[in-house]
Scaffold this motif. Structure first.
Motif, PDB file in Angstrom:
ATOM      1  N   ASN A  68      69.997  73.775  75.761  1.00 18.21           N
ATOM      2  CA  ASN A  68      70.968  72.696  75.637  1.00 18.21           C
ATOM      3  C   ASN A  68      72.344  73.321  75.439  1.00 18.21           C
ATOM      4  OD1 ASN A  68      72.595  70.539  74.842  1.00 18.21           O
ATOM      5  ND2 ASN A  68      70.915  69.465  73.840  1.00 18.21           N
ATOM      6  N   GLU A  69      73.135  73.330  76.496  1.00 18.31           N
ATOM      7  CA  GLU A  69      74.442  73.968  76.454  1.00 18.31           C
ATOM      8  C   GLU A  69      75.412  73.209  75.546  1.00 18.31           C
ATOM      9  OE1 GLU A  69      76.045  74.971  80.271  1.00 18.31           O
ATOM     10  OE2 GLU A  69      74.070  75.397  81.121  1.00 18.31           O
ATOM     11  N   THR A  70      75.133  71.933  75.312  1.00 17.56           N
ATOM     12  CA  THR A  70      76.027  71.123  74.483  1.00 17.56           C
ATOM     13  C   THR A  70      75.949  71.518  73.015  1.00 17.56           C
ATOM     14  OG1 THR A  70      75.838  69.283  76.032  1.00 17.56           O
ATOM     15  CG2 THR A  70      76.642  68.758  73.822  1.00 17.56           C
ATOM     16  N   VAL A 106      65.018  74.046  73.613  1.00 19.31           N
ATOM     17  CA  VAL A 106      64.073  72.940  73.444  1.00 19.31           C
ATOM     18  C   VAL A 106      62.901  73.156  74.396  1.00 19.31           C
ATOM     19  CG1 VAL A 106      63.741  70.435  73.540  1.00 19.31           C
ATOM     20  CG2 VAL A 106      65.954  71.369  72.871  1.00 19.31           C
ATOM     21  N   TYR A 107      61.699  72.855  73.932  1.00 19.42           N
ATOM     22  CA  TYR A 107      60.504  72.938  74.770  1.00 19.42           C
ATOM     23  C   TYR A 107      59.967  71.526  74.997  1.00 19.42           C
ATOM     24  CZ  TYR A 107      60.768  77.892  73.726  1.00 19.42           C
ATOM     25  OH  TYR A 107      61.198  79.188  73.612  1.00 19.42           O
ATOM     26  N   ILE A 108      59.799  71.160  76.269  1.00 19.40           N
ATOM     27  CA  ILE A 108      59.387  69.805  76.648  1.00 19.40           C
ATOM     28  C   ILE A 108      58.179  69.887  77.573  1.00 19.40           C
ATOM     29  CG2 ILE A 108      60.095  67.692  77.854  1.00 19.40           C
ATOM     30  CD1 ILE A 108      61.641  67.970  75.373  1.00 19.40           C
ATOM     31  N   LEU A 141      59.506  57.393  72.941  1.00 21.73           N
ATOM     32  CA  LEU A 141      60.138  58.458  73.708  1.00 21.73           C
ATOM     33  C   LEU A 141      61.532  58.758  73.173  1.00 21.73           C
ATOM     34  CD1 LEU A 141      59.212  57.470  77.376  1.00 21.73           C
ATOM     35  CD2 LEU A 141      58.484  59.542  76.183  1.00 21.73           C
ATOM     36  N   VAL A 142      62.308  57.718  72.927  1.00 19.00           N
ATOM     37  CA  VAL A 142      63.672  57.912  72.445  1.00 19.00           C
ATOM     38  C   VAL A 142      63.660  58.589  71.078  1.00 19.00           C
ATOM     39  CG1 VAL A 142      65.820  56.750  71.805  1.00 19.00           C
ATOM     40  CG2 VAL A 142      64.545  55.972  73.792  1.00 19.00           C
ATOM     41  N   HIS A 143      62.710  58.217  70.229  1.00 19.03           N
ATOM     42  CA  HIS A 143      62.576  58.840  68.914  1.00 19.03           C
ATOM     43  C   HIS A 143      62.258  60.330  69.073  1.00 19.03           C
ATOM     44  CE1 HIS A 143      61.848  59.040  64.619  1.00 19.03           C
ATOM     45  NE2 HIS A 143      60.691  59.645  64.848  1.00 19.03           N
ATOM     46  N   TYR A 144      61.390  60.642  70.040  1.00 18.05           N
ATOM     47  CA  TYR A 144      61.036  62.036  70.307  1.00 18.05           C
ATOM     48  C   TYR A 144      62.265  62.829  70.748  1.00 18.05           C
ATOM     49  CZ  TYR A 144      58.976  66.104  72.598  1.00 18.05           C
ATOM     50  OH  TYR A 144      58.678  67.387  72.979  1.00 18.05           O
ATOM     51  N   PHE A 145      63.033  62.285  71.697  1.00 16.93           N
ATOM     52  CA  PHE A 145      64.223  62.978  72.174  1.00 16.93           C
ATOM     53  C   PHE A 145      65.255  63.137  71.050  1.00 16.93           C
ATOM     54  CE2 PHE A 145      62.962  60.909  76.370  1.00 16.93           C
ATOM     55  CZ  PHE A 145      62.295  62.041  76.791  1.00 16.93           C
ATOM     56  N   LYS A 146      65.335  62.138  70.191  1.00 19.10           N
ATOM     57  CA  LYS A 146      66.249  62.209  69.049  1.00 19.10           C
ATOM     58  C   LYS A 146      65.854  63.359  68.127  1.00 19.10           C
ATOM     59  CE  LYS A 146      68.009  59.275  65.288  1.00 19.10           C
ATOM     60  NZ  LYS A 146      67.898  57.917  64.670  1.00 19.10           N
ATOM     61  N   ASN A 147      64.554  63.519  67.882  1.00 18.42           N
ATOM     62  CA  ASN A 147      64.074  64.612  67.032  1.00 18.42           C
ATOM     63  C   ASN A 147      64.322  65.980  67.662  1.00 18.42           C
ATOM     64  OD1 ASN A 147      63.186  62.955  64.976  1.00 18.42           O
ATOM     65  ND2 ASN A 147      61.068  62.868  65.704  1.00 18.42           N
ATOM     66  N   GLN A 148      64.324  66.011  69.010  1.00 22.15           N
ATOM     67  CA  GLN A 148      64.594  67.258  69.725  1.00 22.15           C
ATOM     68  C   GLN A 148      66.093  67.519  69.884  1.00 22.15           C
ATOM     69  OE1 GLN A 148      62.190  69.463  70.729  1.00 22.15           O
ATOM     70  NE2 GLN A 148      60.758  68.121  69.662  1.00 22.15           N
TER      71      GLN A 148
END
Length: 217
Positions: free
Chosen positions: A195-197, A202-204, A164-171
């Motif tokens: 993502n305002e930052t 992003v599509y989840i 999961l963390v790897h996925y979020f990192k890629n996104q």
């Protein structure tokens, strides 16, 4: 190796089970095991007194279960900080290593590690380190699917699992990013986030979204 009852307890906690009910389906998806196996373990945790189970509504930690879960999560998150800060692991590599280390970590050793690391407040995935801080943080956290369209929130933590963390990192989604829920596509079962930052869209999927915990701005 099959997950132990402590692993089930931790994932119920990670999925918000101290303050809300967690479905067997969510546990099954997270641990990648069959629903009947989850049902069998839930019945076992009821007998121990760690969870309260309501058929078709899910499981919630008892006070005793929450205390035990936070004791385990505390050690797990300490090891993740150690592996990232002292040994140079990336945040999408540390979960399995910390999983092995936590089970052989005494309370005395955990205290020494906490002091050695400079009393950290959060793990690399955004989770509070101290049990008393966990309760404060988690009481006000929501999973992303509970957020209304057009609302903006801060990403507080990710459910702790390397894939999961790897996925979020890629996104390019990170802890403390501010995101706005722009839309939900019923046909694709997908959320559109701005993502305002970093200014990215992003599509989840809804399945993945339930593993993102957020807090109000």
């Amino acid at each position: 190796m099959s997950p132990t009852r402590e692993d089930y307890l931790k994932i119920i906690y990670e999925l918000g089970g101290e303050f809300s009910r967690v479905s067997n389906k969510s546990i099954s998806q997270k641990l990648n095991i069959s629903p009947p196996t989850v049902t069998e373990m839930m019945n076992s945790l009821v007998k121990i007194g760690w969870i309260d189970l309501k058929p078709y509504h899910g499981s919630m930690l008892t006070a005793e279960g929450a205390e035990e879960a936070k004791r385990l999560v505390h050690k797990h998150r300490l090891w993740e900080v150690f592996l990232v800060e002292k040994l140079g692991f990336s945040i999408d590599e540390v979960h399995d290593e910390a999983e092995l280390l936590e089970h052989s970590t005494s309370d005395k050793l955990a205290k020494r590690i906490y002091e050695y690391l400079g009393r950290p407040k959060y793990c690399p995935h955004g989770g509070a380190i101290l049990p008393e801080d966990m309760e404060i943080a988690d009481r006000h956290a929501k999973i992303l699917p509970d957020i209304k369209i057009s609302d903006s929130v801060v990403i507080q933590r990710f459910v702790n699992e390397d894939r999961l963390v790897h996925y979020f990192k890629n996104q390019n989604l990170n802890i403390n990013d501010v995101v706005t829920v722009k839309n939900f596509d019923d046909m694709l079962d997908s959320y559109e986030l701005y993502n305002e930052t970093n200014g990215e869209i992003v599509y989840i999927s809804s399945t993945i979204a339930q593993f993102i915990f957020v807090r109000p701005l």
